[in-house]
Design a protein around this motif. Sequence first.
Motif, PDB file in Angstrom:
ATOM      1  N   MET A 181      26.581  10.577 -16.776  1.00  0.00           N
ATOM      2  CA  MET A 181      26.510   9.996 -17.778  1.00  0.00           C
ATOM      3  C   MET A 181      27.299   8.655 -17.905  1.00  0.00           C
ATOM      4  SD  MET A 181      26.840  10.587 -21.668  1.00  0.00           S
ATOM      5  CE  MET A 181      29.041  10.230 -21.553  1.00  0.00           C
ATOM      6  N   GLU A 182      28.646   8.515 -17.558  1.00  0.00           N
ATOM      7  CA  GLU A 182      29.388   7.529 -17.764  1.00  0.00           C
ATOM      8  C   GLU A 182      28.854   6.422 -16.726  1.00  0.00           C
ATOM      9  OE1 GLU A 182      31.774   7.053 -20.146  1.00  0.00           O
ATOM     10  OE2 GLU A 182      31.243   8.804 -20.738  1.00  0.00           O
ATOM     11  N   THR A 183      28.759   7.250 -15.416  1.00  0.00           N
ATOM     12  CA  THR A 183      28.451   6.064 -14.262  1.00  0.00           C
ATOM     13  C   THR A 183      26.937   5.757 -14.840  1.00  0.00           C
ATOM     14  OG1 THR A 183      29.075   7.727 -12.792  1.00  0.00           O
ATOM     15  CG2 THR A 183      27.652   5.457 -11.926  1.00  0.00           C
ATOM     16  N   ARG A 184      26.033   5.732 -15.335  1.00  0.00           N
ATOM     17  CA  ARG A 184      24.622   5.174 -15.058  1.00  0.00           C
ATOM     18  C   ARG A 184      24.723   4.387 -16.733  1.00  0.00           C
ATOM     19  NH1 ARG A 184      20.848  10.556 -14.887  1.00  0.00           N
ATOM     20  NH2 ARG A 184      19.565  10.516 -12.764  1.00  0.00           N
ATOM     21  N   LYS A 185      25.717   4.717 -17.836  1.00  0.00           N
ATOM     22  CA  LYS A 185      25.961   3.548 -18.060  1.00  0.00           C
ATOM     23  C   LYS A 185      26.519   2.287 -17.848  1.00  0.00           C
ATOM     24  CE  LYS A 185      27.379   6.195 -23.258  1.00  0.00           C
ATOM     25  NZ  LYS A 185      28.871   6.861 -23.733  1.00  0.00           N
ATOM     26  N   ALA A 186      27.498   2.504 -17.211  1.00  0.00           N
ATOM     27  CA  ALA A 186      28.273   1.634 -16.787  1.00  0.00           C
ATOM     28  C   ALA A 186      27.404   0.789 -15.175  1.00  0.00           C
ATOM     29  CB  ALA A 186      29.156   2.213 -15.869  1.00  0.00           C
ATOM     30  N   LYS A 187      26.297   1.217 -14.956  1.00  0.00           N
ATOM     31  CA  LYS A 187      25.152   0.595 -14.044  1.00  0.00           C
ATOM     32  C   LYS A 187      24.253  -0.119 -14.781  1.00  0.00           C
ATOM     33  CE  LYS A 187      25.347   1.590  -9.694  1.00  0.00           C
ATOM     34  NZ  LYS A 187      25.742   0.313  -9.141  1.00  0.00           N
ATOM     35  N   LEU A 188      23.633   1.132 -15.511  1.00  0.00           N
ATOM     36  CA  LEU A 188      21.826   0.722 -16.328  1.00  0.00           C
ATOM     37  C   LEU A 188      22.237   0.472 -17.452  1.00  0.00           C
ATOM     38  CD1 LEU A 188      20.831   4.353 -14.863  1.00  0.00           C
ATOM     39  CD2 LEU A 188      20.457   1.857 -13.673  1.00  0.00           C
ATOM     40  N   GLY A 189      23.803   0.548 -18.400  1.00  0.00           N
ATOM     41  CA  GLY A 189      23.099   0.360 -19.986  1.00  0.00           C
ATOM     42  C   GLY A 189      23.106   1.345 -20.430  1.00  0.00           C
ATOM     43  N   ALA A 190      23.585   2.043 -21.830  1.00  0.00           N
ATOM     44  CA  ALA A 190      23.688   2.797 -22.767  1.00  0.00           C
ATOM     45  C   ALA A 190      22.449   2.594 -23.230  1.00  0.00           C
ATOM     46  CB  ALA A 190      24.145   2.638 -24.179  1.00  0.00           C
ATOM     47  N   ASP A 191      21.703   2.818 -22.900  1.00  0.00           N
ATOM     48  CA  ASP A 191      20.205   2.913 -23.791  1.00  0.00           C
ATOM     49  C   ASP A 191      18.544   2.656 -23.130  1.00  0.00           C
ATOM     50  OD1 ASP A 191      20.070   0.293 -23.075  1.00  0.00           O
ATOM     51  OD2 ASP A 191      19.278  -0.857 -24.461  1.00  0.00           O
ATOM     52  N   HIS A 192      19.436   2.814 -21.111  1.00  0.00           N
ATOM     53  CA  HIS A 192      17.823   3.292 -20.487  1.00  0.00           C
ATOM     54  C   HIS A 192      17.862   4.313 -20.712  1.00  0.00           C
ATOM     55  CE1 HIS A 192      16.582   3.938 -16.164  1.00  0.00           C
ATOM     56  NE2 HIS A 192      16.763   2.473 -16.541  1.00  0.00           N
TER      57      HIS A 192
END
Length: 298
Positions: A181-192
């Motif tokens: 979750m934290e990696t995706r938030k950083a790379k893709l954005g919180a609403d991806h």
Amino acid sequence: MHRLVQLTVRTWLKAHGQLEQWKGLFIENLYSKFPTAEYENWERYRSLFPHMKVAVSQRPESPVSVQQWATLLYRGAWYAQESGYITESMEMAYRSRKYRLKVFGAENEEALESTAMLAGAYQLVGRWEEAEQLFVQVMETRKSKLGADHPDTLTSMANLASTFWYQGRWEEAEQLFMQVMETRKAKLGADHPSTLTSMGNLASTLWNQGRWEEAEQLEVQVMETRKAKLGADHPDTLTSMANLAFTLESTGRRSEAIDLLRICVAKQQRILGPAHPDTVSNSDTLLAWETGDVAIKA
């Protein structure tokens, strides 16, 4: 076409050396019409899926046709898994993986996709050790080839975490889900969409540990964001609604939970169908709540 007519035609084609030609044409035509299995394509899949089930036993011989055939089976397994046809998904994923491993090798991305699909089917029928073994294989290969932060690697990590979840290994699942979750938030954005899936998975893990307030905060955020980005009727949005309803019930707010789950079940019956596992499970839960019984979250 009547089965006897089909048998007669196949016998004639085989006798005249044309069977492989028409097998290849059948696969080619179906391949061109069978898109990836995202929700937006489900309507087309419903009409084409019977043909896909026929295609399972129609393995052609030419290299081009057989590659198309393996891709068709992968896409069919994807749709079958999303629609609750787990037996069909397992068979299609197994055959697709077998061919892709033989031709491309275990580290090929197409082979890894089929491996992950088969692992997902194993997971849904409780073959968790086999699922875990395959998911670990996919994750480690992608880490080595793509890097630890690549979206496909993160998907593999989430898949492995889900296997831990199904086995009740909450701490291991939470650790992986949190990392994804934290990696995706950083790379893709919180609403991806992928980030939202990770948040939902983490919330479910927290719920199973009795950490309902933390779970509720995440579930509300996921549900509202999915409503805005995917629409109120999208299957992922409905999953979020059901998860939030369970958390509301766990915190003693059964009336709110019933109202929310009732909306969710009505939409699932219309969109997924009354026989879909999610529809059946949530319908049973709703009935239990309405009659004063206690239900266990699926």
